[in-house]
Design a protein around this motif. Structure first.
Motif, PDB file in Angstrom:
ATOM      1  N   PHE A  41      -4.634 -66.397 -88.703  1.00 42.89           N
ATOM      2  CA  PHE A  41      -5.657 -66.838 -87.584  1.00 42.89           C
ATOM      3  C   PHE A  41      -6.529 -67.909 -88.265  1.00 42.89           C
ATOM      4  N   GLY A  42      -6.460 -68.962 -87.637  1.00 44.41           N
ATOM      5  CA  GLY A  42      -7.283 -70.050 -88.321  1.00 44.41           C
ATOM      6  C   GLY A  42      -6.580 -71.074 -89.247  1.00 44.41           C
ATOM      7  N   ALA A  43      -5.420 -70.901 -89.369  1.00 44.50           N
ATOM      8  CA  ALA A  43      -4.531 -71.878 -90.143  1.00 44.50           C
ATOM      9  C   ALA A  43      -4.977 -72.278 -91.454  1.00 44.50           C
ATOM     10  N   ARG A  44      -5.388 -71.238 -92.071  1.00 40.17           N
ATOM     11  CA  ARG A  44      -6.061 -71.605 -93.481  1.00 40.17           C
ATOM     12  C   ARG A  44      -5.186 -71.140 -94.716  1.00 40.17           C
ATOM     13  N   GLY A  45      -3.969 -71.259 -94.519  1.00 40.37           N
ATOM     14  CA  GLY A  45      -3.043 -70.964 -95.472  1.00 40.37           C
ATOM     15  C   GLY A  45      -2.610 -72.314 -96.050  1.00 40.37           C
ATOM     16  N   ALA A  46      -1.648 -73.248 -95.610  1.00 44.71           N
ATOM     17  CA  ALA A  46      -1.360 -74.217 -96.134  1.00 44.71           C
ATOM     18  C   ALA A  46      -2.490 -75.163 -96.272  1.00 44.71           C
ATOM     19  N   ASN A  47      -3.370 -75.298 -95.229  1.00 43.42           N
ATOM     20  CA  ASN A  47      -4.389 -76.158 -95.327  1.00 43.42           C
ATOM     21  C   ASN A  47      -5.367 -75.949 -96.602  1.00 43.42           C
ATOM     22  N   SER A  48      -5.586 -74.750 -96.980  1.00 45.55           N
ATOM     23  CA  SER A  48      -6.460 -74.439 -98.180  1.00 45.55           C
ATOM     24  C   SER A  48      -5.567 -74.721 -99.334  1.00 45.55           C
ATOM     25  N   GLY A  49      -4.389 -74.474 -99.273  1.00 47.63           N
ATOM     26  CA  GLY A  49      -3.364 -74.784-100.684  1.00 47.63           C
ATOM     27  C   GLY A  49      -3.525 -76.380-100.763  1.00 47.63           C
ATOM     28  N   ILE A  50      -3.396 -77.118 -99.926  1.00 44.62           N
ATOM     29  CA  ILE A  50      -3.407 -78.565-100.039  1.00 44.62           C
ATOM     30  C   ILE A  50      -4.836 -78.919-100.581  1.00 44.62           C
ATOM     31  N   VAL A 103       6.030 -75.926-110.304  1.00 45.55           N
ATOM     32  CA  VAL A 103       7.094 -75.043-109.957  1.00 45.55           C
ATOM     33  C   VAL A 103       6.885 -74.743-108.441  1.00 45.55           C
ATOM     34  N   GLY A 104       7.588 -75.255-107.472  1.00 44.72           N
ATOM     35  CA  GLY A 104       7.649 -74.909-106.083  1.00 44.72           C
ATOM     36  C   GLY A 104       7.564 -76.109-105.357  1.00 44.72           C
ATOM     37  N   ALA A 105       8.593 -76.428-104.407  1.00 39.16           N
ATOM     38  CA  ALA A 105       8.388 -77.754-103.715  1.00 39.16           C
ATOM     39  C   ALA A 105       7.900 -77.294-102.246  1.00 39.16           C
ATOM     40  N   GLY A 106       6.973 -76.597-102.127  1.00 38.57           N
ATOM     41  CA  GLY A 106       6.499 -76.610-100.657  1.00 38.57           C
ATOM     42  C   GLY A 106       5.408 -77.560-100.543  1.00 38.57           C
ATOM     43  N   PRO A 107       4.574 -77.354 -99.546  1.00 41.78           N
ATOM     44  CA  PRO A 107       3.623 -78.301 -99.253  1.00 41.78           C
ATOM     45  C   PRO A 107       2.537 -78.399-100.417  1.00 41.78           C
ATOM     46  N   VAL A 108       2.325 -77.361-100.859  1.00 37.21           N
ATOM     47  CA  VAL A 108       1.261 -77.399-102.088  1.00 37.21           C
ATOM     48  C   VAL A 108       1.927 -77.987-103.356  1.00 37.21           C
ATOM     49  N   GLY A 109       2.857 -77.504-103.657  1.00 41.83           N
ATOM     50  CA  GLY A 109       3.487 -78.032-104.928  1.00 41.83           C
ATOM     51  C   GLY A 109       3.881 -79.509-104.813  1.00 41.83           C
ATOM     52  N   LEU A 110       4.476 -80.211-103.483  1.00 37.18           N
ATOM     53  CA  LEU A 110       4.625 -81.447-103.256  1.00 37.18           C
ATOM     54  C   LEU A 110       3.494 -82.283-103.495  1.00 37.18           C
ATOM     55  N   CYS A 111       2.471 -81.783-102.880  1.00 35.77           N
ATOM     56  CA  CYS A 111       0.961 -82.633-102.796  1.00 35.77           C
ATOM     57  C   CYS A 111       0.616 -82.648-104.219  1.00 35.77           C
ATOM     58  N   THR A 112       0.671 -81.667-104.897  1.00 34.56           N
ATOM     59  CA  THR A 112       0.105 -81.653-106.370  1.00 34.56           C
ATOM     60  C   THR A 112       1.031 -82.566-107.309  1.00 34.56           C
ATOM     61  N   ALA A 113       2.296 -82.643-107.050  1.00 39.29           N
ATOM     62  CA  ALA A 113       3.137 -83.479-107.828  1.00 39.29           C
ATOM     63  C   ALA A 113       2.924 -84.946-107.381  1.00 39.29           C
ATOM     64  N   ILE A 114       2.868 -85.205-105.908  1.00 36.83           N
ATOM     65  CA  ILE A 114       2.573 -86.603-105.760  1.00 36.83           C
ATOM     66  C   ILE A 114       1.466 -87.091-106.064  1.00 36.83           C
ATOM     67  N   ASP A 115       0.341 -86.239-106.013  1.00 34.74           N
ATOM     68  CA  ASP A 115      -1.052 -86.593-106.333  1.00 34.74           C
ATOM     69  C   ASP A 115      -1.043 -86.962-107.936  1.00 34.74           C
ATOM     70  N   LEU A 116      -0.484 -86.394-108.794  1.00 40.19           N
ATOM     71  CA  LEU A 116      -0.502 -86.657-110.136  1.00 40.19           C
ATOM     72  C   LEU A 116       0.435 -87.842-110.402  1.00 40.19           C
ATOM     73  N   ALA A 117       1.587 -87.942-109.721  1.00 42.88           N
ATOM     74  CA  ALA A 117       2.497 -89.148-110.192  1.00 42.88           C
ATOM     75  C   ALA A 117       1.908 -90.253-109.599  1.00 42.88           C
TER      76      ALA A 117
END
Lengths: 555, 78
Positions: free
Chosen positions: A316-325, A31-45
């Motif tokens: 500060f540090g760009a640690r949001g999407a980067n850590s989610g991916i 659930v959620g097609a943001g960067p993290v949901g998309l990466c999870t979906a792509i990797d599993l598929a």
């Protein structure tokens, strides 16, 4: 406001469950097609799973939110098959400059070491990242994306979770063996399940302006403490794709967000910064506050939280999407093994442990940056200014200047999946380390080590001349490819080609030997997410098998 | 011995994978030392801290160099 980007509108398709008046079942729903949901979906598929990805919207991230994608993220995106377009479109940078009042006091290079494929960072508007991920996802026939499908209820069970999903055509019910929740910082599903997330809110406000200009600022990150054009506060300037510049002004807690967002108030701030005569147009303005917090546990039975739904940090540090991916990177191989019955569900606890450790590190680093950038007391401000004042001439003070410790991967040194060293090694490639890249030559033509690694367990065995590999070693390496969790054997060598068709990588510039402290016989076991699981000074298949068992909770 | 102005912070037994970590560990501890203190109390803590560290360093030539650099940065001309 000007727009350099045309937002795509993803088509809503009437789900078959509604068309056929039945419930649906999927092995995994994300659930959620943001960067993290998309990466999870792509990797599993990509790894052959049937994946359903639900999103309540029908376009990408509106406005520029995430901007900086770190080297490790690019390496994950490379593994997912879409790193190159991000790097091509994005702005690569390694150099950051820090100013205090009128003077530059400090600069840094994110990637001071040569011979890595990817730069320290790229800057790319989040909508491009998502757009490219959606394009990548569309190439995977076993990945189904449903837009304007809003999850309105979740019932977790022992063997599966049940979802109620609302669409423009009404609601329907789904069951899934595994539910991956990537629905963002406000996570409606986390709320529906009554799960806690704890941390603190920072009492400060920041203004983001994305500005289109043909300025001659170089491709560097510029950070000002207390600049003449914005006294007593901080300002950050970043270049993104399409000549869009991100400017981030600290405003203080007292600022009125509605007033500050108005163009008539934003434009003078920018003019004061860049000078009156340069032309620019606003593309996006917002005022934000932030918090640092995380869930106590990321995995709850059949429900797995990834990205901002599980943890949030200051920007500060760009640690949001980067850590989610990196959450996705860590979770997917484990989930795939559990789904196949090749690992017990306890392997998913190590997802929570490892990424919880990373979340703590990210929260710690971004909190430290925040405390340096926005001191909370007079004494704290005095120390901060003393550090900045000393930094120009004294190297020790430069090391203390903290304008954001930019996202780097965690060393998972305490992970229970690691097998402890039984020999002495130099360097940083300890069990739990994210693996360093290095240039290679290979029959397959891949020019970089990390392009060969990933998606499965692999064993890197080093010899000086691959052609000299003895028959016993060849047989030992080949035997590892058998079994329920196969290990791909790879011979790393200074020269030569290994017998019996064993995959051989030539350490073209000697960087693998240097970075991994290789001696003839040295053997590394790599996890499917390009982390070191174990290493030895000699090849012993029994130990390799034991380490694989340990790294999959099968020991 | 001259005053060392190169990065020199570390914690015995702790392994660092990032160059910024030991300095940030120290800085956080320093700011934490002042948590919830009034400005006057903080000034007193700082004075006590300097005296303790000066005694630990011992070498008065080193201390004179440090005092000179510290003062030069905040006074236009002496």
């Amino acid at each position: 406001m000007l727009s350099t980007y045309q937002y795509p509108k993803f088509e809503y398709v009437r789900p078959p469950e509604i068309a056929e008046g039945r419930d649906g079942h999927y092995p995994v729903v994300i659930v959620g097609a943001g960067p993290v949901g998309l990466c999870t979906a792509i990797d599993l598929a990509r790894q052959g799973r049937q994946v359903l990805l639900l999103d309540n919207d029908d376009t990408v991230s509106i406005g520029s939110r995430g901007v900086c994608y770190a080297k490790r993220t690019l390496e994950v995106l490379d593994r997912l098959g879409c790193g190159e377009e991000m790097v091509q479109k994005g702005v690569s940078w390694n150099v950051g400059r820090t100013f205090f009042r009128e003077d530059e006091v400090f600069n840094f290079n994110l990637c001071p070491e040569p011979d890595h494929h990817r730069p320290g960072m790229i800057n790319l508007q989040q909508y491009y990242l998502e757009d490219y991920l959606v394009q990548r996802a569309r190439k995977l026939p076993n990945l189904e994306m449903r837009f304007r499908n809003n999850v309105i209820a979740v019932t977790p069970g022992e063997k599966q979770a049940s979802l109620r999903v609302e669409t423009p055509d009404g609601a329907y019910t789904l069951t899934t063996d595994w539910l991956v929740v990537a629905d963002g910082a406000r996570s409606p599903i986390r709320t529906m399940l009554g799960l806690d997330i704890e941390g603190k809110v920072f009492m400060d406000r920041f203004l983001i302006a994305d500005v289109v200009m043909k300025a001659d600022f170089p491709t560097e990150r510029w950070f000002w403490f207390d600049p003449p054009f914005h006294p007593n506060q901080s300002v950050l300037l970043h270049r993104q794709a399409d000549n869009v510049f991100r400017i981030d002004f600290q405003l203080g807690w007292q600022a009125d967000p509605e007033q500050e967002k108005k163009p008539e108030n934003v434009i003078p701030r920018i003019q004061a910064m860049i000078g009156d005569d340069r032309e620019f147009e606003l593309e996006w303005v917002s005022v934000y506050t932030f918090q640092c917090r995380r869930m106590n546990r990321f995995n709850h039975g059949r429900v797995l939280f990834v990205g901002d739904s599980a943890h949030q940090v200051s920007p500060f540090g760009a640690r949001g999407a980067n850590s989610g991916i990196q959450d996705a990177d860590n979770l997917v191989w484990k989930l795939a093994l559990v789904m196949d019955g090749k690992a017990p569900a306890t392997l998913l606890d190590t997802y929570g442990d490892e990424r919880g450790f990373a979340a703590d590190e990210n929260i710690m680093n971004s909190t430290r940056s925040t405390d340096f950038i926005t001191p909370k007391s007079r004494t704290s401000r005095t120390f901060r200014n003393a550090v900045l004042g000393l930094a120009e001439h004294h190297p020790f003070a430069r090391a203390l200047v903290n304008s954001g410790r930019l996202s780097v991967p965690s060393f998972l040194v305490d992970s229970r999946l690691n097998t402890a060293d039984d020999a002495v090694f130099a360097g940083n490639m300890v069990p739990g380390a994210p693996m360093d890249d290095a240039p290679i030559e290979s029959v397959g033509g891949e020019p970089w080590l990390l392009q060969v690694l990933g998606d499965r367990f692999q064993l890197l065995h080093y010899v000086a001349d691959a052609a000299d590999l003895d028959a016993a070693s060849v047989a030992a390496l080949q035997s590892l490819a058998e079994g329920p969790i196969p290990v791909e054997p790879i011979v790393v060598a200074a020269r030569g080609r290994a017998p019996a068709g064993l995959r051989t990588l030539i350490d073209a510039k000697g960087r693998i030997r240097e970075r991994y402290d290789l001696q003839p016989g040295t053997t590394y076991l790599a996890r499917p997410d390009q982390h070191v699981a174990a290493r030895w000074r000699a090849l012993d298949p029994a130990r390799v098998r034991a380490a694989v068992a340990r790294a999959t909770c099968n020991a | 011995m001259a005053l060392n102005t190169q990065p020199n912070l570390f914690e015995p037994g702790k392994r660092y994978f990032r160059a910024f970590s030991p300095g940030d560990d120290f800085y956080e501890a320093l700011i934490e030392t002042h948590r919830d203190l009034s400005d006057e109390q903080s000034e007193m803590v700082n004075a006590r801290l300097i005296l303790l560290l000066a005694n630990h360093i011992g070498d008065i030539a080193v201390l004179r160099e440090a005092m000179s650099i510290a003062r030069a940065g905040v006074v236009a001309k002496d």
